[in-house]
Scaffold this motif. Structure first.
Motif, PDB file in Angstrom:
ATOM      1  N   SER A  34       0.734  -1.309   0.126  1.00  0.00           N
ATOM      2  CA  SER A  34       0.106   0.083   0.054  1.00  0.00           C
ATOM      3  C   SER A  34       0.679   1.366   0.020  1.00  0.00           C
ATOM      4  O   SER A  34       1.975   1.455   0.606  1.00  0.00           O
ATOM      5  N   ALA A  35       0.275   2.230  -0.724  1.00  0.00           N
ATOM      6  CA  ALA A  35       1.122   3.688  -0.670  1.00  0.00           C
ATOM      7  C   ALA A  35       1.248   4.086   0.677  1.00  0.00           C
ATOM      8  O   ALA A  35       2.207   4.636   1.090  1.00  0.00           O
ATOM      9  N   ALA A  36       0.105   3.980   1.628  1.00  0.00           N
ATOM     10  CA  ALA A  36       0.065   4.453   2.748  1.00  0.00           C
ATOM     11  C   ALA A  36       1.326   3.795   3.740  1.00  0.00           C
ATOM     12  O   ALA A  36       1.860   4.498   4.621  1.00  0.00           O
ATOM     13  N   ALA A  37       1.565   2.505   3.486  1.00  0.00           N
ATOM     14  CA  ALA A  37       2.620   1.929   4.238  1.00  0.00           C
ATOM     15  C   ALA A  37       3.758   2.382   3.791  1.00  0.00           C
ATOM     16  O   ALA A  37       4.787   2.789   4.605  1.00  0.00           O
ATOM     17  N   PRO A  46       1.230  10.239   2.874  1.00  0.00           N
ATOM     18  CA  PRO A  46       0.520   9.665   1.311  1.00  0.00           C
ATOM     19  C   PRO A  46       0.197  10.662   0.395  1.00  0.00           C
ATOM     20  O   PRO A  46       0.577  10.225  -0.782  1.00  0.00           O
ATOM     21  N   GLN A  47      -0.163  11.702   0.673  1.00  0.00           N
ATOM     22  CA  GLN A  47      -0.719  12.747  -0.519  1.00  0.00           C
ATOM     23  C   GLN A  47       0.668  13.299  -0.953  1.00  0.00           C
ATOM     24  O   GLN A  47       0.579  13.668  -2.247  1.00  0.00           O
ATOM     25  N   GLN A  48       1.801  13.403  -0.303  1.00  0.00           N
ATOM     26  CA  GLN A  48       3.030  13.617  -0.929  1.00  0.00           C
ATOM     27  C   GLN A  48       3.448  12.751  -2.085  1.00  0.00           C
ATOM     28  O   GLN A  48       3.898  12.934  -3.183  1.00  0.00           O
ATOM     29  N   LEU A  49       3.053  11.390  -1.806  1.00  0.00           N
ATOM     30  CA  LEU A  49       3.511  10.299  -2.639  1.00  0.00           C
ATOM     31  C   LEU A  49       2.563  10.236  -4.087  1.00  0.00           C
ATOM     32  O   LEU A  49       3.177  10.284  -4.926  1.00  0.00           O
ATOM     33  N   TYR A  50       1.483  10.790  -3.495  1.00  0.00           N
ATOM     34  CA  TYR A  50       0.551  10.830  -4.753  1.00  0.00           C
ATOM     35  C   TYR A  50       0.832  11.872  -5.787  1.00  0.00           C
ATOM     36  O   TYR A  50       0.568  11.920  -7.004  1.00  0.00           O
ATOM     37  N   ALA A  51       1.139  13.044  -5.111  1.00  0.00           N
ATOM     38  CA  ALA A  51       1.584  14.062  -5.705  1.00  0.00           C
ATOM     39  C   ALA A  51       2.846  14.054  -6.733  1.00  0.00           C
ATOM     40  O   ALA A  51       2.979  14.325  -7.810  1.00  0.00           O
ATOM     41  N   TRP A  52       3.795  13.067  -6.007  1.00  0.00           N
ATOM     42  CA  TRP A  52       4.976  12.852  -6.763  1.00  0.00           C
ATOM     43  C   TRP A  52       4.247  12.058  -8.091  1.00  0.00           C
ATOM     44  O   TRP A  52       5.216  12.217  -9.214  1.00  0.00           O
TER      45      TRP A  52
END
Length: 127
Positions: A34-37, A46-52
């Motif tokens: 999961s992206a959150a993990a 997680p929002q930073q990961l999605y933005a990237w």
């Protein structure tokens, strides 16, 4: 119990190298993770990961020069396995099917220009 940081003074702003971002995004793209993990493991939201991820899919400034490799599976049109003795043949009517990350498929002539193909795939993934 989770880790807690107490910062005093000015707010810190971390800078991530392109290599570090790509490494984290690659880790988050693995099946079953999961992206959150991944975000928790690297101490980011997680929002930073999605933005990237969005930025790289759109070809943002950080993505310039970045190379992405995706798994490729060669399949015969009749569904049979690959023949070990066959030599690749490039004919004008040869077709290639590319399945993008978003699940959409693109069917093109095998002789299509690589630059045009890259632009086409970026457009399909952004749609």
């Amino acid at each position: 119990m989770g880790r807690m940081e107490i910062m005093t003074g000015r707010e810190r702003r971390r800078r991530w190298s392109v290599e570090a971002k790509l490494s984290i995004l690659e880790e988050a793209a693995r099946p079953g993770i999961s992206a959150a993990a991944v975000a928790r493991r690297h101490d980011i939201l997680p929002q930073q990961l999605y933005a990237w991820r969005r930025r790289y899919r759109r070809g943002g400034s950080d993505a310039e020069g970045a190379i992405s490799f995706l798994p490729v599976e060669l399949v015969h049109a009749d569904g049979a396995g690959p023949e070990t003795t066959a030599q690749p043949v490039r004919t004008p009517d040869a077709r290639v099917e590319i399945v993008c990350r978003n699940g959409r498929a693109v069917r093109i002539d095998a002789t299509m220009d690589v630059e045009r193909l890259g632009a086409l795939i970026r457009a399909v993934e952004a749609a």
